[in-house]
Design a protein around this motif. Structure first.
Motif, PDB file in Angstrom:
ATOM      1  N   GLY A 150     -61.399  61.215 -81.660  1.00  0.00           N
ATOM      2  CA  GLY A 150     -62.452  60.210 -81.642  1.00  0.00           C
ATOM      3  C   GLY A 150     -63.834  60.805 -81.493  1.00  0.00           C
ATOM      4  N   GLU A 151     -63.964  61.838 -80.647  1.00  0.00           N
ATOM      5  CA  GLU A 151     -65.279  62.434 -80.441  1.00  0.00           C
ATOM      6  C   GLU A 151     -65.760  63.188 -81.688  1.00  0.00           C
ATOM      7  N   GLU A 152     -64.817  63.735 -82.463  1.00  0.00           N
ATOM      8  CA  GLU A 152     -65.204  64.418 -83.697  1.00  0.00           C
ATOM      9  C   GLU A 152     -65.678  63.410 -84.745  1.00  0.00           C
ATOM     10  N   TRP A 156     -58.593  73.834 -84.401  1.00  0.00           N
ATOM     11  CA  TRP A 156     -59.280  73.338 -85.587  1.00  0.00           C
ATOM     12  C   TRP A 156     -60.416  72.379 -85.214  1.00  0.00           C
ATOM     13  N   ARG A 157     -61.150  72.651 -84.182  1.00  0.00           N
ATOM     14  CA  ARG A 157     -62.191  71.753 -83.690  1.00  0.00           C
ATOM     15  C   ARG A 157     -63.413  71.723 -84.612  1.00  0.00           C
ATOM     16  N   ILE A 158     -63.970  70.513 -84.771  1.00  0.00           N
ATOM     17  CA  ILE A 158     -65.242  70.331 -85.464  1.00  0.00           C
ATOM     18  C   ILE A 158     -66.330  70.309 -84.404  1.00  0.00           C
ATOM     19  N   THR A 159     -67.337  71.161 -84.553  1.00  0.00           N
ATOM     20  CA  THR A 159     -68.382  71.252 -83.538  1.00  0.00           C
ATOM     21  C   THR A 159     -69.753  70.893 -84.106  1.00  0.00           C
ATOM     22  N   ARG A 160     -70.607  70.395 -83.231  1.00  0.00           N
ATOM     23  CA  ARG A 160     -71.971  70.066 -83.628  1.00  0.00           C
ATOM     24  C   ARG A 160     -72.699  71.311 -84.159  1.00  0.00           C
ATOM     25  N   ARG A 161     -72.507  72.425 -83.480  1.00  0.00           N
ATOM     26  CA  ARG A 161     -73.193  73.653 -83.877  1.00  0.00           C
ATOM     27  C   ARG A 161     -72.844  74.050 -85.305  1.00  0.00           C
ATOM     28  N   ALA A 162     -71.566  74.019 -85.646  1.00  0.00           N
ATOM     29  CA  ALA A 162     -71.146  74.413 -86.994  1.00  0.00           C
ATOM     30  C   ALA A 162     -71.671  73.448 -88.052  1.00  0.00           C
ATOM     31  N   LEU A 188     -74.114  62.388 -87.296  1.00  0.00           N
ATOM     32  CA  LEU A 188     -74.856  63.299 -88.161  1.00  0.00           C
ATOM     33  C   LEU A 188     -75.067  62.716 -89.556  1.00  0.00           C
ATOM     34  N   CYS A 189     -74.100  61.949 -90.057  1.00  0.00           N
ATOM     35  CA  CYS A 189     -74.292  61.275 -91.352  1.00  0.00           C
ATOM     36  C   CYS A 189     -75.481  60.323 -91.286  1.00  0.00           C
ATOM     37  N   VAL A 190     -75.563  59.536 -90.214  1.00  0.00           N
ATOM     38  CA  VAL A 190     -76.674  58.593 -90.064  1.00  0.00           C
ATOM     39  C   VAL A 190     -77.991  59.353 -89.894  1.00  0.00           C
ATOM     40  N   ALA A 191     -77.991  60.374 -89.043  1.00  0.00           N
ATOM     41  CA  ALA A 191     -79.221  61.112 -88.755  1.00  0.00           C
ATOM     42  C   ALA A 191     -79.773  61.820 -89.984  1.00  0.00           C
ATOM     43  N   HIS A 192     -78.886  62.315 -90.859  1.00  0.00           N
ATOM     44  CA  HIS A 192     -79.316  63.098 -92.017  1.00  0.00           C
ATOM     45  C   HIS A 192     -79.225  62.314 -93.327  1.00  0.00           C
ATOM     46  N   GLY A 193     -78.878  61.039 -93.252  1.00  0.00           N
ATOM     47  CA  GLY A 193     -78.810  60.216 -94.457  1.00  0.00           C
ATOM     48  C   GLY A 193     -77.704  60.590 -95.411  1.00  0.00           C
ATOM     49  N   LEU A 194     -76.559  61.040 -94.892  1.00  0.00           N
ATOM     50  CA  LEU A 194     -75.450  61.478 -95.734  1.00  0.00           C
ATOM     51  C   LEU A 194     -74.522  60.311 -96.063  1.00  0.00           C
ATOM     52  N   ILE A 195     -73.950  60.354 -97.258  1.00  0.00           N
ATOM     53  CA  ILE A 195     -72.843  59.465 -97.627  1.00  0.00           C
ATOM     54  C   ILE A 195     -71.550  60.222 -97.385  1.00  0.00           C
ATOM     55  N   ALA A 196     -70.597  59.571 -96.720  1.00  0.00           N
ATOM     56  CA  ALA A 196     -69.300  60.196 -96.429  1.00  0.00           C
ATOM     57  C   ALA A 196     -68.264  59.734 -97.453  1.00  0.00           C
ATOM     58  N   ILE A 197     -67.581  60.691 -98.056  1.00  0.00           N
ATOM     59  CA  ILE A 197     -66.449  60.409 -98.948  1.00  0.00           C
ATOM     60  C   ILE A 197     -65.199  60.805 -98.174  1.00  0.00           C
ATOM     61  N   CYS A 198     -64.424  59.820 -97.763  1.00  0.00           N
ATOM     62  CA  CYS A 198     -63.325  60.024 -96.815  1.00  0.00           C
ATOM     63  C   CYS A 198     -61.974  59.922 -97.514  1.00  0.00           C
ATOM     64  N   ASP A 199     -61.317  61.043 -97.619  1.00  0.00           N
ATOM     65  CA  ASP A 199     -59.970  61.134 -98.177  1.00  0.00           C
ATOM     66  C   ASP A 199     -58.998  60.826 -97.036  1.00  0.00           C
ATOM     67  N   GLU A 200     -58.522  59.572 -97.004  1.00  0.00           N
ATOM     68  CA  GLU A 200     -57.697  59.105 -95.891  1.00  0.00           C
ATOM     69  C   GLU A 200     -56.290  58.741 -96.371  1.00  0.00           C
TER      70      GLU A 200
END
Length: 393
Positions: free
Chosen positions: A183-185, A150-156, A192-204
């Motif tokens: 941690g790396e994910e 279930w890896r999160i990748t930069r490409r995807a 990417l959030c900082v680079a693209h100006g995204l707001i993260a909504i984190c369901d924790e």
């Protein structure tokens, strides 16, 4: 001149929506008397000391409207809890109490998403995400993750982000896979959030339900994320009282102000007695939370061992109340929906097909089981599933 046919009743997001898979399977379990390892709720009333705090508050304190943003005691307790366990510097004014984490998700999306905004989501995903995004006028951009890692990748991620992408909606630890993001994910997501100006909504909501010595890392604590993150938590998951529906959302003041404006016209306020009890619970010592985690880890391991002994291939995961079984690796030649239908009818055990967590092109060979049950219930479920597995030859 003939009159135009009336338009169908209801908003299109909800008009043709089926009943959620969790309610569907739980209803069948109730009707048939099956063991319910489908919907994620613990067996039993919850920790005695937390229940007693709620009972005392109900009997001796106010039962009238709480302040819209939540009781001062609970907002301070949430901030202090996160400072102690996660090293965050939140202030009570940055905490808004909600009637469950799902309300926090709804308030966040309704307050922030404008028509046409794109919201990045990671599939498999909790089934409430898509209708809430669509009802807010947003467009979901799906990043499809695959087993077994279930890896999160930069490409995807970069392939999914466009000039209209404004938000990331994510769950960590992850329901249904039980994965705790590495941690790396998390660092990649923050970058990417900082680079693209995204707001993260984190369901924790599963932040206190991690195992094997793994600590939860909140995205809001990573570089550049303090002022662009909504952090959502749940007392129901932390204290095993899912029916209380007490949650919260945390964000820097400019975002928190908007969240509160949406919240005030959803539920407005949450039962004060439960808020006082949760505030009391969040101040419990470290050993109390460690004991909770240890008990759930023991339940996870008990169910995994029993299923493996019965011939099932199990992916336990590092958090949440769920593990998954791999049907082909278990020698079972059927898809997840068929398997779940058959074990409910033939073995008397309810489970959830992982395909229900994909909006399109689902994975169809994994099944989610909930282990937040008593030893006796888990053992009985294992015996029934073992009998079903043996019946297949």
């Amino acid at each position: 001149m003939s009159e135009a046919a009336p338009s169908p009743l209801g908003h299109p997001v909800y008009r043709d929506m089926p009943t959620t898979i969790f309610e569907k399977m739980s209803a069948r379990a109730r009707e048939t008397g099956a063991i319910n390892l489908g919907q994620g709720f613990p067996e039993g009333p919850g920790p005695r000391e937390i229940l007693e705090a709620a009972a005392d508050a109900l009997l001796t304190r106010s039962s009238q409207y709480a302040p819209m943003a939540g009781l001062a005691e609970l907002r301070a307790a949430v901030a202090a809890h996160y400072a102690h366990f996660q090293g965050l510097d939140l202030t009570p004014s940055e905490v808004i109490v909600t009637s469950g984490a799902t309300e926090a998700l709804a308030a966040s999306l309704l307050a922030l998403v404008r028509p046409g905004d794109e919201v990045l989501v990671l599939a498999p995903l909790y089934d409430a995400y898509l209708p809430l995004i669509e009802r807010a006028g947003g467009v979901a951009r799906i990043v499809r993750l695959t087993p077994p890692d279930w890896r999160i990748t930069r490409r995807a991620l970069e392939a999914a982000i466009t000039g209209r992408t404004r938000f990331l909606l994510m769950n960590n630890p992850v329901n249904p896979t039980g994965v705790v993001l590495r941690g790396e994910e998390l660092a990649l997501l923050a970058e990417l959030c900082v680079a693209h100006g995204l707001i993260a909504i984190c369901d924790e909501v599963w932040e206190q339900v991690t195992f094997d010595g793994i600590d939860h890392q909140p995205l809001i604590g990573l570089p550049g994320m303090r002022d662009r993150t909504v952090k959502i938590g749940s007392a129901g998951k932390i204290f095993s009282v899912t029916g209380w529906k007490v949650g919260w959302m945390c964000a820097a003041p400019p975002i928190a102000t908007l969240l509160a404006r949406a919240h005030q016209f959803l539920t407005f306020a949450t039962p004060p007695g439960l808020q006082w009890a949760v505030a009391d619970g969040l101040a419990r010592p470290d050993a109390w939370f460690a004991a909770q985690r240890d008990a759930y880890q023991a339940s996870r391991d008990r169910l995994a061992r029993g299923l493996e002994a019965a011939g099932y291939a199990v992916h336990p995961g590092g958090g949440t109340w769920f593990l998954t079984i791999d049907l082909p690796a278990s020698g079972i030649a059927m898809d997840d929906v068929t398997f779940c239908d058959r074990i409910l009818g033939e073995a008397g055990v309810a489970a959830i097909p992982i395909s229900a967590f994909y909006p399109a092109d689902p994975i169809t060979h994994l099944v989610r089981l909930c282990f937040s049950k008593s030893d006796a219930t888990l053992d009985q479920a294992v015996a029934r599933l073992a009998g079903f597995r043996a019946s297949l030859g």
